[in-house]
Design a protein around this motif. Structure first.
Motif, PDB file in Angstrom:
ATOM      1  N   ASP A  24       0.872  -1.179   0.000  1.00 56.42           N
ATOM      2  CA  ASP A  24       0.000   0.000   0.000  1.00 56.42           C
ATOM      3  C   ASP A  24       0.904   1.222   0.000  1.00 56.42           C
ATOM      4  O   ASP A  24       1.541   1.543   1.006  1.00 56.42           O
ATOM      5  CB  ASP A  24      -0.904  -0.017   1.232  1.00 56.42           C
ATOM      6  CG  ASP A  24      -1.792   1.216   1.307  1.00 56.42           C
ATOM      7  OD1 ASP A  24      -1.863   1.972   0.315  1.00 56.42           O
ATOM      8  OD2 ASP A  24      -2.411   1.428   2.360  1.00 56.42           O
ATOM      9  N   ASP A  25       0.969   1.878  -1.134  1.00 57.93           N
ATOM     10  CA  ASP A  25       1.848   3.036  -1.243  1.00 57.93           C
ATOM     11  C   ASP A  25       1.081   4.354  -1.178  1.00 57.93           C
ATOM     12  O   ASP A  25       1.618   5.404  -1.528  1.00 57.93           O
ATOM     13  CB  ASP A  25       2.692   2.949  -2.512  1.00 57.93           C
ATOM     14  CG  ASP A  25       1.886   3.121  -3.784  1.00 57.93           C
ATOM     15  OD1 ASP A  25       0.646   2.981  -3.733  1.00 57.93           O
ATOM     16  OD2 ASP A  25       2.487   3.393  -4.838  1.00 57.93           O
ATOM     17  N   SER A  26      -0.155   4.332  -0.689  1.00 55.54           N
ATOM     18  CA  SER A  26      -0.955   5.565  -0.648  1.00 55.54           C
ATOM     19  C   SER A  26      -0.319   6.613   0.265  1.00 55.54           C
ATOM     20  O   SER A  26      -0.306   7.799  -0.067  1.00 55.54           O
ATOM     21  CB  SER A  26      -2.397   5.274  -0.229  1.00 55.54           C
ATOM     22  OG  SER A  26      -2.429   4.643   1.036  1.00 55.54           O
ATOM     23  N   ARG A  27       0.222   6.192   1.408  1.00 56.79           N
ATOM     24  CA  ARG A  27       0.887   7.150   2.304  1.00 56.79           C
ATOM     25  C   ARG A  27       2.140   7.711   1.632  1.00 56.79           C
ATOM     26  O   ARG A  27       2.393   8.917   1.694  1.00 56.79           O
ATOM     27  CB  ARG A  27       1.238   6.479   3.634  1.00 56.79           C
ATOM     28  CG  ARG A  27       1.970   7.402   4.594  1.00 56.79           C
ATOM     29  CD  ARG A  27       1.999   6.863   6.029  1.00 56.79           C
ATOM     30  NE  ARG A  27       3.021   7.461   6.849  1.00 56.79           N
ATOM     31  CZ  ARG A  27       3.046   8.717   7.257  1.00 56.79           C
ATOM     32  NH1 ARG A  27       2.085   9.542   6.922  1.00 56.79           N
ATOM     33  NH2 ARG A  27       4.040   9.171   8.013  1.00 56.79           N
ATOM     34  N   GLN A  29       2.679   8.021  -1.583  1.00 56.27           N
ATOM     35  CA  GLN A  29       2.258   8.932  -2.659  1.00 56.27           C
ATOM     36  C   GLN A  29       1.817  10.288  -2.088  1.00 56.27           C
ATOM     37  O   GLN A  29       2.126  11.335  -2.649  1.00 56.27           O
ATOM     38  CB  GLN A  29       1.134   8.302  -3.492  1.00 56.27           C
ATOM     39  CG  GLN A  29       1.594   7.152  -4.359  1.00 56.27           C
ATOM     40  CD  GLN A  29       2.604   7.563  -5.407  1.00 56.27           C
ATOM     41  OE1 GLN A  29       2.548   8.660  -5.962  1.00 56.27           O
ATOM     42  NE2 GLN A  29       3.556   6.697  -5.680  1.00 56.27           N
TER      43      GLN A  29
END
Length: 186
Positions: A24-27, A29
């Protein structure tokens, strides 16, 4: 820019049959956008703070030698450089260079960009010979990969000319001289 040198890669795909763990790379990004925004606004202390958080997050999410860590190091190094924190910038750019050389190879365009960034810091620190060596390496990569007429090649050639001029040896730009600099090939 929003992309380019500050762009991040997607999480690496696993080989077929391997267990899939989607990162999960949302943080990451969100932190990247925060750092880029601060940098583009000229708020370099805020870019530094966001870059430090981005670096920490990218190491946690992707591992210490991932290309996204290189992106965070580039952003952080650039923020330090703009604030005149040359020793700190040098450390970030050296780490970035090591990651790019390991992951992409010595002849990749990102490696050339890392060499150029590190050379800019060495120039600010008065290490003109060190900057010259790195810029010559960068220029050789860019001429091979992008050609002599590419804007990145021209920028690196200009940086090299400035460093050579600082050493009193501007005429020693190598086999190719930009027409705008005047004069024929040596």
């Amino acid at each position: 820019t929003a992309g380019g040198a500050f762009a991040q890669t997607q999480p690496r795909q696993k080989p077929p049959g391997a267990p899939v763990r989607q990162a999960d790379d949302s943080r990451s990004q969100a932190l990247l956008q925060e750092a880029q925004g601060a940098f583009q606004r000229g708020d370099f202390p805020a870019a530094q703070a966001a870059g430090l958080k981005l670096l920490e997050e990218n190491v946690r999410a992707f591992g210490a030698d991932h290309l996204n860590v290189g992106t965070a190091l580039n952003l952080l190094g650039a923020a330090y450089l703009r604030q005149g924190k040359f020793a700190e910038a040098e450390g970030q750019f050296r780490r970035m260079l090591a990651i790019y050389e390991k992951r992409l190879g010595a002849g990749h365009e990102y490696t050339a960009a890392a060499l150029n960034s590190l050379a800019l810091v060495l120039e600010k620190l008065g290490d003109y010979a060190g900057a010259e060596t790195l810029l010559r390496r960068s220029l050789a990569i860019l001429e091979t990969k992008l050609g002599t007429n590419h804007p990145d090649t021209a920028t690196t050639m200009s940086n090299l000319a400035r460093v050579l001029d600082s050493q009193g040896k501007f005429a020693d730009t190598g086999s190719r001289r930009p027409a705008a600099a005047g004069g024929a090939k040596p």
